[in-house]
Design a protein around this motif. Structure first.
Motif, PDB file in Angstrom:
ATOM      1  N   SER A   1      -0.658   5.191  -7.050  1.00 56.34           N
ATOM      2  CA  SER A   1       0.157   6.012  -7.842  1.00 56.34           C
ATOM      3  C   SER A   1       0.600   7.258  -7.214  1.00 56.34           C
ATOM      4  CB  SER A   1       0.252   6.160  -9.211  1.00 56.34           C
ATOM      5  OG  SER A   1       0.129   4.908  -9.875  1.00 56.34           O
ATOM      6  N   ALA A   2      -0.606   7.985  -6.954  1.00 56.69           N
ATOM      7  CA  ALA A   2      -0.283   9.677  -6.468  1.00 56.69           C
ATOM      8  C   ALA A   2      -0.049   9.692  -5.130  1.00 56.69           C
ATOM      9  CB  ALA A   2      -1.904  10.272  -6.485  1.00 56.69           C
TER      10      ALA A   2
ATOM     11  N   LEU B   1       3.948   8.841  -5.261  1.00 57.54           N
ATOM     12  CA  LEU B   1       4.580   9.965  -5.770  1.00 57.54           C
ATOM     13  C   LEU B   1       4.728  11.065  -4.954  1.00 57.54           C
ATOM     14  CD1 LEU B   1       6.248  11.166  -8.172  1.00 57.54           C
ATOM     15  CD2 LEU B   1       3.924  11.689  -9.247  1.00 57.54           C
ATOM     16  N   GLU B   2       3.814  11.569  -4.451  1.00 58.61           N
ATOM     17  CA  GLU B   2       3.806  12.684  -3.348  1.00 58.61           C
ATOM     18  C   GLU B   2       4.554  12.453  -2.077  1.00 58.61           C
ATOM     19  OE1 GLU B   2       2.628  15.708  -4.331  1.00 58.61           O
ATOM     20  OE2 GLU B   2       2.474  14.659  -6.134  1.00 58.61           O
TER      21      GLU B   2
ATOM     22  N   LYS C   1       8.280  12.073  -3.440  1.00 62.59           N
ATOM     23  CA  LYS C   1       9.059  13.618  -3.916  1.00 62.59           C
ATOM     24  C   LYS C   1       9.405  14.387  -2.374  1.00 62.59           C
ATOM     25  CE  LYS C   1       6.516  16.002  -6.548  1.00 62.59           C
ATOM     26  NZ  LYS C   1       5.332  16.558  -7.317  1.00 62.59           N
TER      27      LYS C   1
ATOM     28  N   GLU D   1       6.784   3.219 -10.359  1.00 65.01           N
ATOM     29  CA  GLU D   1       6.070   4.399 -11.215  1.00 65.01           C
ATOM     30  C   GLU D   1       6.594   5.766 -10.607  1.00 65.01           C
ATOM     31  OE1 GLU D   1       2.150   3.671 -11.018  1.00 65.01           O
ATOM     32  OE2 GLU D   1       1.873   1.922 -12.308  1.00 65.01           O
ATOM     33  N   ALA D   2       6.584   5.919  -9.509  1.00 69.02           N
ATOM     34  CA  ALA D   2       7.041   6.961  -8.968  1.00 69.02           C
ATOM     35  C   ALA D   2       8.608   7.473  -9.237  1.00 69.02           C
ATOM     36  CB  ALA D   2       6.918   7.072  -7.274  1.00 69.02           C
TER      37      ALA D   2
ATOM     38  N   SER E   1      10.494   6.582 -11.545  1.00 69.89           N
ATOM     39  CA  SER E   1      10.422   7.062 -12.966  1.00 69.89           C
ATOM     40  C   SER E   1       9.635   8.038 -13.494  1.00 69.89           C
ATOM     41  CB  SER E   1      10.042   5.405 -14.038  1.00 69.89           C
ATOM     42  OG  SER E   1       8.781   5.168 -13.659  1.00 69.89           O
ATOM     43  N   HIS E   2       9.055   8.680 -12.764  1.00 67.33           N
ATOM     44  CA  HIS E   2       8.288   9.958 -12.935  1.00 67.33           C
ATOM     45  C   HIS E   2       9.207  10.995 -13.181  1.00 67.33           C
ATOM     46  CE1 HIS E   2       5.456  13.261 -12.791  1.00 67.33           C
ATOM     47  NE2 HIS E   2       4.524  12.463 -13.022  1.00 67.33           N
TER      48      HIS E   2
ATOM     49  N   ASP F   1       9.153  13.984 -12.350  1.00 66.36           N
ATOM     50  CA  ASP F   1       9.377  14.881 -10.917  1.00 66.36           C
ATOM     51  C   ASP F   1      10.393  14.292 -10.467  1.00 66.36           C
ATOM     52  OD1 ASP F   1       7.313  16.493 -11.815  1.00 66.36           O
ATOM     53  OD2 ASP F   1       5.946  15.878 -10.313  1.00 66.36           O
ATOM     54  N   ILE F   2      10.670  12.946 -10.397  1.00 64.48           N
ATOM     55  CA  ILE F   2      11.957  12.382  -9.704  1.00 64.48           C
ATOM     56  C   ILE F   2      13.185  12.283 -10.674  1.00 64.48           C
ATOM     57  CG2 ILE F   2      12.832  10.339  -8.605  1.00 64.48           C
ATOM     58  CD1 ILE F   2      10.641  11.957  -6.797  1.00 64.48           C
TER      59      ILE F   2
END
Length: 378
Positions: free
Chosen positions: A34-35, A38-39, A42, A67-68, A70-71, A73-74
């Motif tokens: 996930s990390a 997401l990174e 982004k 997951e990214a 819906s985070h 940060d997004i």
């Protein structure tokens, strides 16, 4: 862009570059997580790269991307109409396919849930050469129903086999009285293989298709200085040893000229696609991305070809690179290097991988021996 805009030709919407979701799969990356997703997402969104292509087959790509997306940060910065989502149905695993109407519908609904979205911009039938064409036609019919229901905006097919793509496109135009919106072909508009341009584009246009995705501009990592990528599932790459050997020789030559084989190959693929695009026929390049460093390197390389500004939405603009001449000095150098690479490739130039191989029975959708068939389109 909203679901209500689906009547707009896809060629007017799809940007020239797309982020490939296979980089978040076990096939090409060790321990996708996930990390990582997401990174990368982004940073990609910050740089304007907001079109994503994935598949249920690229496990766990859909889950990690969802997951990214819906985070906070997004979601705090980007609404759903500011990015473009493409996924695929039909291929489940290396030797498992399900094109049944019930599974196609179930797969789409699962992708909607995984990606945390109420609609998908494009859904492809994945690796259509591995299943009987009648099953592909039935699956396309289901997807067209789901367009009318509002779950999907555009429908396409993906395959390595250009002849099969063209034949199905013609059948769709005849049987459904409308063309396919988009076709995806992999590793055949590259520095090593140009068959998509030579054999596919004219046939696709004649069948009414308005968009072509050229994925794997590095031929699944073959066209680079390092060896092919090896993920958690091992070395799946279909390139035979002879091709790998001459590509390494070519990469060493390019490095000796002070250039990167991967960068040269990416520029060549993007430039080729843009030179063959028109306002009503878009060729877009899907780039496999696994890290921020790779993302930034690839976009810096793309800028050398597309000749666009550093505005944050440049990749989202479908006008980017269409009417602006590339850097002539760079193009001249690249032309010389590409010619040298082609000489080194010799008879391996335009070599195509067998897909499916002799060990696959299309009628039964099963391997004909205990040998595992080549895994395709990443």
């Amino acid at each position: 862009m909203s679901i209500s805009q689906a009547s707009i030709p896809l060629s007017h919407l799809l940007p020239p570059l797309v982020l490939g979701g296979a980089g978040f799969s076990h096939q090409v990356y060790r321990n996708p997580n996930s990390a990582q997703a997401l990174e990368v997402l982004k940073r990609a969104f910050q740089l304007g790269l907001r079109a994503i292509d994935t598949s249920a087959y690229y496990h766990p790509s859909e889950i990690l991307l969802g997951e990214a997306l819906s985070h906070p940060d997004i979601t705090s910065q980007y609404s759903r109409d500011q990015y473009f989502l493409m996924t695929k149905v039909g291929r489940i695993a290396a030797t498992k396919f399900d094109y049944s109407p019930s599974w196609v519908r179930q797969s789409v609904m699962r992708s909607l849930q995984r990606l945390h979205t109420r609609y998908l911009d494009v859904v492809f039938c994945h690796d259509v050469e591995f299943v009987p064409e009648e099953e592909v036609m039935g699956a396309i019919g289901v997807l067209l129903d789901m367009v009318r229901e509002g779950h999907i905006r555009y429908v396409g097919i993906s395959s390595y086999r250009i002849d099969i793509l063209a034949r199905i496109a013609r059948r769709v135009q005849s049987q459904y009285s409308r063309p396919l919106d988009i076709i995806q072909n992999w590793a055949q508009m590259t520095l090593q293989n140009d068959r998509l341009a030579q054999e596919g584009l004219k046939a696709f246009r004649e069948a009414g298709v308005s968009c072509v995705c050229s994925s794997s501009p590095l031929a699944i990592g073959l066209l680079r200085a390092n060896s092919v990528p090896v993920g958690d599932l091992g070395d799946f790459h279909p390139a035979p040893s002879g091709l790998r050997s001459v590509v390494k020789e070519a990469a060493d030559y390019v490095a000796g000229q002070g250039e990167s084989m991967a960068a040269l190959a990416l520029r060549h693929s993007i430039r080729r696609g843009q030179s063959l695009s028109t306002p009503d026929f878009r060729i877009t390049t899907i780039m496999g991305i696994t890290s921020i460093a790779e993302l930034e390197d690839n976009l810096a390389t793309a800028r050398q070809v597309l000749q666009v500004s550093n505005e944050p939405h440049w990749l989202w603009s479908t006008d980017a690179g269409q009417s602006v001449e590339g850097n002539m000095a760079r193009a001249t150098v690249d032309e010389r290097l590409c010619s040298a690479v082609h000489n080194i490739l010799g008879p391996w130039r335009d070599y195509s991988f067998p897909s499916p191989g002799d060990d696959w029975d299309v009628a039964t959708k099963q391997p004909v021996s205990t040998k595992q068939p080549v895994s395709t389109k990443l």
